[in-house]
Design a protein around this motif. Structure first.
Motif, PDB file in Angstrom:
ATOM      1  N   GLY A 175       0.799  -1.219   0.000  1.00  0.00           N
ATOM      2  CA  GLY A 175       0.000   0.000   0.000  1.00  0.00           C
ATOM      3  C   GLY A 175       0.831   1.267   0.000  1.00  0.00           C
ATOM      4  O   GLY A 175       0.362   2.339  -0.404  1.00  0.00           O
ATOM      5  N   GLY A 176       2.065   1.170   0.479  1.00  0.00           N
ATOM      6  CA  GLY A 176       2.949   2.329   0.476  1.00  0.00           C
ATOM      7  C   GLY A 176       2.612   3.387   1.510  1.00  0.00           C
ATOM      8  O   GLY A 176       3.151   4.497   1.456  1.00  0.00           O
ATOM      9  N   ALA A 177       1.738   3.067   2.473  1.00  0.00           N
ATOM     10  CA  ALA A 177       1.387   4.033   3.514  1.00  0.00           C
ATOM     11  C   ALA A 177       2.493   4.104   4.563  1.00  0.00           C
ATOM     12  O   ALA A 177       3.254   3.151   4.747  1.00  0.00           O
ATOM     13  CB  ALA A 177       0.064   3.650   4.176  1.00  0.00           C
ATOM     14  N   THR A 178       2.573   5.222   5.244  1.00  0.00           N
ATOM     15  CA  THR A 178       3.533   5.412   6.328  1.00  0.00           C
ATOM     16  C   THR A 178       2.891   5.049   7.651  1.00  0.00           C
ATOM     17  O   THR A 178       1.778   5.503   7.938  1.00  0.00           O
ATOM     18  CB  THR A 178       4.020   6.874   6.384  1.00  0.00           C
ATOM     19  OG1 THR A 178       4.632   7.213   5.141  1.00  0.00           O
ATOM     20  CG2 THR A 178       5.019   7.075   7.523  1.00  0.00           C
ATOM     21  N   TYR A 179       3.575   4.239   8.441  1.00  0.00           N
ATOM     22  CA  TYR A 179       3.044   3.906   9.768  1.00  0.00           C
ATOM     23  C   TYR A 179       3.250   5.111  10.675  1.00  0.00           C
ATOM     24  O   TYR A 179       4.363   5.603  10.837  1.00  0.00           O
ATOM     25  CB  TYR A 179       3.757   2.686  10.340  1.00  0.00           C
ATOM     26  CG  TYR A 179       3.215   2.255  11.688  1.00  0.00           C
ATOM     27  CD1 TYR A 179       2.073   1.457  11.763  1.00  0.00           C
ATOM     28  CD2 TYR A 179       3.832   2.661  12.865  1.00  0.00           C
ATOM     29  CE1 TYR A 179       1.559   1.063  12.992  1.00  0.00           C
ATOM     30  CE2 TYR A 179       3.316   2.274  14.093  1.00  0.00           C
ATOM     31  CZ  TYR A 179       2.179   1.478  14.156  1.00  0.00           C
ATOM     32  OH  TYR A 179       1.667   1.111  15.379  1.00  0.00           O
ATOM     33  N   ARG A 180       2.177   5.607  11.259  1.00  0.00           N
ATOM     34  CA  ARG A 180       2.251   6.809  12.071  1.00  0.00           C
ATOM     35  C   ARG A 180       1.671   6.577  13.462  1.00  0.00           C
ATOM     36  O   ARG A 180       0.693   5.832  13.623  1.00  0.00           O
ATOM     37  CB  ARG A 180       1.478   7.964  11.413  1.00  0.00           C
ATOM     38  CG  ARG A 180       1.914   8.286   9.995  1.00  0.00           C
ATOM     39  CD  ARG A 180       1.094   9.434   9.425  1.00  0.00           C
ATOM     40  NE  ARG A 180       1.296   9.580   7.993  1.00  0.00           N
ATOM     41  CZ  ARG A 180       2.295  10.239   7.438  1.00  0.00           C
ATOM     42  NH1 ARG A 180       3.169  10.842   8.226  1.00  0.00           N
ATOM     43  NH2 ARG A 180       2.416  10.321   6.121  1.00  0.00           N
ATOM     44  N   GLU A 181       2.255   7.238  14.430  1.00  0.00           N
ATOM     45  CA  GLU A 181       1.662   7.300  15.759  1.00  0.00           C
ATOM     46  C   GLU A 181       0.591   8.382  15.743  1.00  0.00           C
ATOM     47  O   GLU A 181       0.652   9.315  14.934  1.00  0.00           O
ATOM     48  CB  GLU A 181       2.729   7.628  16.806  1.00  0.00           C
ATOM     49  CG  GLU A 181       3.809   6.557  16.955  1.00  0.00           C
ATOM     50  CD  GLU A 181       3.278   5.241  17.469  1.00  0.00           C
ATOM     51  OE1 GLU A 181       2.228   5.249  18.166  1.00  0.00           O
ATOM     52  OE2 GLU A 181       3.886   4.201  17.172  1.00  0.00           O
ATOM     53  N   PRO A 182      -0.397   8.307  16.625  1.00  0.00           N
ATOM     54  CA  PRO A 182      -1.424   9.354  16.683  1.00  0.00           C
ATOM     55  C   PRO A 182      -0.791  10.718  16.966  1.00  0.00           C
ATOM     56  O   PRO A 182       0.229  10.805  17.657  1.00  0.00           O
ATOM     57  CB  PRO A 182      -2.321   8.911  17.838  1.00  0.00           C
ATOM     58  CG  PRO A 182      -2.126   7.422  17.912  1.00  0.00           C
ATOM     59  CD  PRO A 182      -0.690   7.192  17.558  1.00  0.00           C
TER      60      PRO A 182
END
Length: 239
Positions: free
Chosen positions: A106-113
């Motif tokens: 998917g190429g999404a970036t894993y982010r913290e809230p």
């Protein structure tokens, strides 16, 4: 004349130092306000920015899911593994093209809230156990339970002010200045592993009518999760 020029130069330098100190103090104040107690100390302008960040992230995750379909995978193949995520989501090297957070998937970036939006710090939660009323198939009989469960991203324990603002942006009524209460409960304990099963419905005739047909919104808990806690949801895949 030379002496006067030197005095003016020194005065100008002192003024620059003073203005620089004031600017740095302002920056420090903003940083402290934005990174202090979770859910508190965030002003209205910062809150608007945080809401936009969350909405943009939801869009990024939706696109990631669509890319995985373009890679030839099914809705059951989707995975949310990442080294910083709950191990229950699996490992990111397990078929990278189906992974939301892998560049080959998917190429999404894993982010913290974002800072300042949660009363209790918890990571993003992805599940196939919630169904949003008015979205996708609402057949709740037999195998319909499997069909009607949506793939959702949930940000739990957000502040009330965040909840109210996200609802305003989605034309969801906050009756009496309070987010709608969901008595149908929300599943927050079963990370997505490819399985869909409608454990709870967000909204519904016995619950929160204000969120009917809304792909994004925020509700107050009533039992599980408890009253006085607020939870943001985003449908990534209607089913």
């Amino acid at each position: 004349m030379i002496r006067s020029t030197a005095i003016n130069t020194q005065s100008g330098n002192i003024l620059v130092y003073i203005l620089g100190a004031v600017f740095l103090l302002g920056v420090l104040t903003v940083m402290v306000r934005g990174s202090s107690t979770p859910g508190g100390g965030i002003d209205e302008e910062a809150l608007i920015i945080r809401v936009s960040e969350v909405q943009e992230y939801g869009q990024e995750l939706e696109r990631a899911v669509s890319y995985i379909f373009q890679n030839g995978h099914s809705e059951a193949d989707i995975r949310f593994a990442h080294p910083d995520a709950n191990p229950a989501y699996g490992v990111i090297t397990d078929i990278p093209t189906r992974q939301v957070f892998h560049r080959d998937g998917g190429g999404a970036t894993y982010r913290e809230p974002p800072n300042g939006v949660q009363a209790i710090l918890t990571p993003w939660y992805f599940t196939g156990r919630n169904s949003v009323d008015g979205i996708g198939t609402n057949d709740n009989s037999g195998q319909g339970n499997l069909r009607s469960a949506d793939l959702t991203a949930v940000l739990s324990n957000v502040s009330k002010s965040f909840c109210i603002l996200i609802n305003e942006k989605n034309s969801i009524e906050n009756t009496g200045g309070n987010p709608p209460k969901d008595v149908n409960e929300i599943e927050l304990n079963l990370p997505f592993n490819g399985s869909y099963a409608e454990t709870f419905t967000i909204g519904g005739s016995a619950g929160t009518l204000e969120t009917f047909g809304k792909l994004e919104g925020c509700v107050e808990g009533d039992n599980t999760p408890p009253v006085g806690t607020f939870h943001y949801y985003r449908v990534l895949l209607p089913r």
